[in-house]
Design a protein around this motif. Structure first.
Motif, mmCIF file in Angstrom:
data_model
loop_
_atom_site.group_PDB
_atom_site.id
_atom_site.type_symbol
_atom_site.label_atom_id
_atom_site.label_comp_id
_atom_site.label_asym_id
_atom_site.label_seq_id
_atom_site.Cartn_x
_atom_site.Cartn_y
_atom_site.Cartn_z
ATOM 1 N N ILE A 144 31.604 -63.425 -46.236
ATOM 2 C CA ILE A 144 31.125 -62.625 -45.656
ATOM 3 C C ILE A 144 31.033 -61.963 -44.327
ATOM 4 C CG2 ILE A 144 28.959 -60.262 -45.951
ATOM 5 C CD1 ILE A 144 29.812 -60.285 -48.626
ATOM 6 N N GLU A 145 30.118 -64.116 -44.474
ATOM 7 C CA GLU A 145 29.641 -64.520 -43.107
ATOM 8 C C GLU A 145 31.261 -64.245 -42.179
ATOM 9 O OE1 GLU A 145 27.589 -67.908 -43.630
ATOM 10 O OE2 GLU A 145 26.210 -66.796 -44.432
ATOM 11 N N GLY A 147 34.149 -62.544 -41.879
ATOM 12 C CA GLY A 147 34.134 -60.808 -41.604
ATOM 13 C C GLY A 147 35.046 -60.340 -42.729
ATOM 14 N N ALA A 148 35.321 -60.964 -43.516
ATOM 15 C CA ALA A 148 35.655 -60.080 -44.797
ATOM 16 C C ALA A 148 34.915 -59.319 -45.202
ATOM 17 C CB ALA A 148 35.643 -61.578 -46.041
ATOM 18 N N GLN A 149 35.647 -58.323 -46.595
ATOM 19 C CA GLN A 149 34.404 -57.413 -47.042
ATOM 20 C C GLN A 149 34.690 -57.239 -48.590
ATOM 21 O OE1 GLN A 149 35.417 -53.020 -45.941
ATOM 22 N NE2 GLN A 149 36.209 -53.780 -43.428
ATOM 23 N N VAL A 150 33.784 -58.224 -49.271
ATOM 24 C CA VAL A 150 33.922 -58.474 -50.571
ATOM 25 C C VAL A 150 32.391 -57.701 -51.435
ATOM 26 C CG1 VAL A 150 33.293 -59.984 -52.222
ATOM 27 C CG2 VAL A 150 34.371 -60.569 -49.482
ATOM 28 N N GLU A 151 32.646 -56.978 -52.635
ATOM 29 C CA GLU A 151 32.010 -56.517 -53.484
ATOM 30 C C GLU A 151 31.416 -57.177 -54.286
ATOM 31 O OE1 GLU A 151 30.629 -52.508 -55.780
ATOM 32 O OE2 GLU A 151 32.426 -52.495 -54.152
ATOM 33 N N ALA A 181 41.772 -61.719 -48.000
ATOM 34 C CA ALA A 181 41.121 -61.587 -46.618
ATOM 35 C C ALA A 181 42.446 -61.786 -45.778
ATOM 36 C CB ALA A 181 39.968 -63.137 -46.285
ATOM 37 N N GLY A 186 40.768 -56.601 -43.030
ATOM 38 C CA GLY A 186 39.947 -55.184 -42.875
ATOM 39 C C GLY A 186 39.521 -54.404 -44.869
ATOM 40 N N THR A 187 40.095 -54.860 -45.878
ATOM 41 C CA THR A 187 40.194 -54.030 -46.483
ATOM 42 C C THR A 187 38.861 -54.706 -47.813
ATOM 43 O OG1 THR A 187 42.083 -55.656 -48.058
ATOM 44 C CG2 THR A 187 42.618 -52.983 -46.728
ATOM 45 N N LEU A 188 38.780 -53.365 -48.811
ATOM 46 C CA LEU A 188 36.996 -53.922 -49.882
ATOM 47 C C LEU A 188 37.467 -55.052 -50.711
ATOM 48 C CD1 LEU A 188 34.706 -54.305 -50.398
ATOM 49 C CD2 LEU A 188 34.820 -51.739 -51.623
ATOM 50 N N ASN A 206 41.977 -55.898 -54.954
ATOM 51 C CA ASN A 206 41.818 -55.120 -53.814
ATOM 52 C C ASN A 206 43.359 -54.479 -53.368
ATOM 53 O OD1 ASN A 206 43.414 -58.453 -52.870
ATOM 54 N ND2 ASN A 206 44.394 -57.758 -51.779
#
Length: 287
Positions: A144-145, A147-151, A181, A186-188, A206
């Motif tokens: 996340i730091e 720049g990736a979108q992670v849940e 990534a 840019g995707t979750l 993803n």
């Protein structure tokens, strides 16, 4: 090992009892003694072969540790120094922040490499980090730091787990997030870690760009990941369907080596057969 020694002790006790009987069936006593000797000899041979195999594995681990430290470690260290120099020279705040992130990633890679080299050199106990809620959250936070979108979704409570399984679970989560990534920026990416009573399930899913299907399925990272999961006694699956890529692994909480199970089963079956045959032989000797 204790069960095997106990069974041998039973055979020896039978030999002693038969030897003290008035009729003294010598063939039964000799059979019991030979059975105990054969079992002990087979176990010693197995242990000797196991030690020789461990020695060969240790030699290969040391060779890999030297190569990784001398080749990869030096280049990563040089790249980290160059990134730090770039950060100092850069005047634009955004570029300086980007250079700092690159430097942090390189320094983290150097630390991970040093930890891996320590494991290969025999320092596994000191370098080992349990895979639990905190480890999974820390790994997700790193992406996340960057720049990736992670849940991240975690279920269940961590319990006793093998060292190989912990490393494999961490590697599956890391590889899944790295692939997302790299190939679907840019995707979750949704990562799910589920601790069950006897297994650990790790899944990363993803959206899949149209041009990334073959890249996901054919990467060398997934090949190495499968080997790591197999070594831990688990199962790895990756598939692209309905516009999404899914990487999942199932790892057992406890794993006993297959060779050890087979040896123990064979030894147990042999002793049971002998314990049945010895009294029958005694009766035949009395008659």
């Amino acid at each position: 090992m204790r069960g095997l020694l106990a069974a041998v002790a039973v055979v020896l006790v039978e030999f002693a009892v038969f030897a003290m009987m008035p009729t003294g069936p010598v063939p039964a006593g000799v059979l019991a003694l030979l059975a105990a000797a054969v079992v002990v000899a087979l176990w010693q041979r197995y242990r000797r072969a196991e030690r020789e195999q461990e020695a060969a594995v240790n030699r290969e681990r040391l060779r890999l540790a030297r190569d990784m430290h001398d080749r990869i470690g030096r280049r990563l260290g040089l790249a980290a120094v160059q990134a730090a120099a770039l950060e100092v020279r850069e005047t634009d705040p955004e570029r300086r922040a980007a250079a700092r992130r690159v430097g942090d990633s390189l320094r983290g890679a150097v630390e991970d490499l040093h930890g891996l080299v320590a494991v290969l050199r025999g320092g596994e106990a000191a370098a080992e980090v349990d895979f639990d809620h905190a480890a999974a959250a820390s790994l997700a936070a790193r992406f996340i730091e960057a720049g990736a979108q992670v849940e991240l979704r975690q279920r269940g409570e961590p319990g006793p787990f093998t060292a190989a399984g912990s490393r494999a679970a961490y590697a599956v989560l890391e590889e899944g997030l790295a692939n997302a990534a790299k190939h679907a920026p840019g995707t979750l990416a949704v990562a799910t870690v589920t601790w069950e009573e006897d297994t650990l399930l790790v899944t990363v899913e993803n959206p899949l760009p149209d041009t990334a299907a073959e890249t996901f399925a054919g990467g060398h990272g997934l090949t190495g990941l499968r080997e790591r999961v197999d070594a831990a006694g688990g199962l790895l699956d990756h598939r692209a369907e309905e516009g999404r890529f899914r990487l999942s692994a199932m790892l057992p909480r406890v794993r006993e080596p297959k060779v050890a199970r087979r040896v123990k089963a064979a030894a147990f079956a042999t002793l049971v057969l002998l314990l049945v045959l010895v009294p029958l032989t005694s009766v035949a000797g009395v008659q």
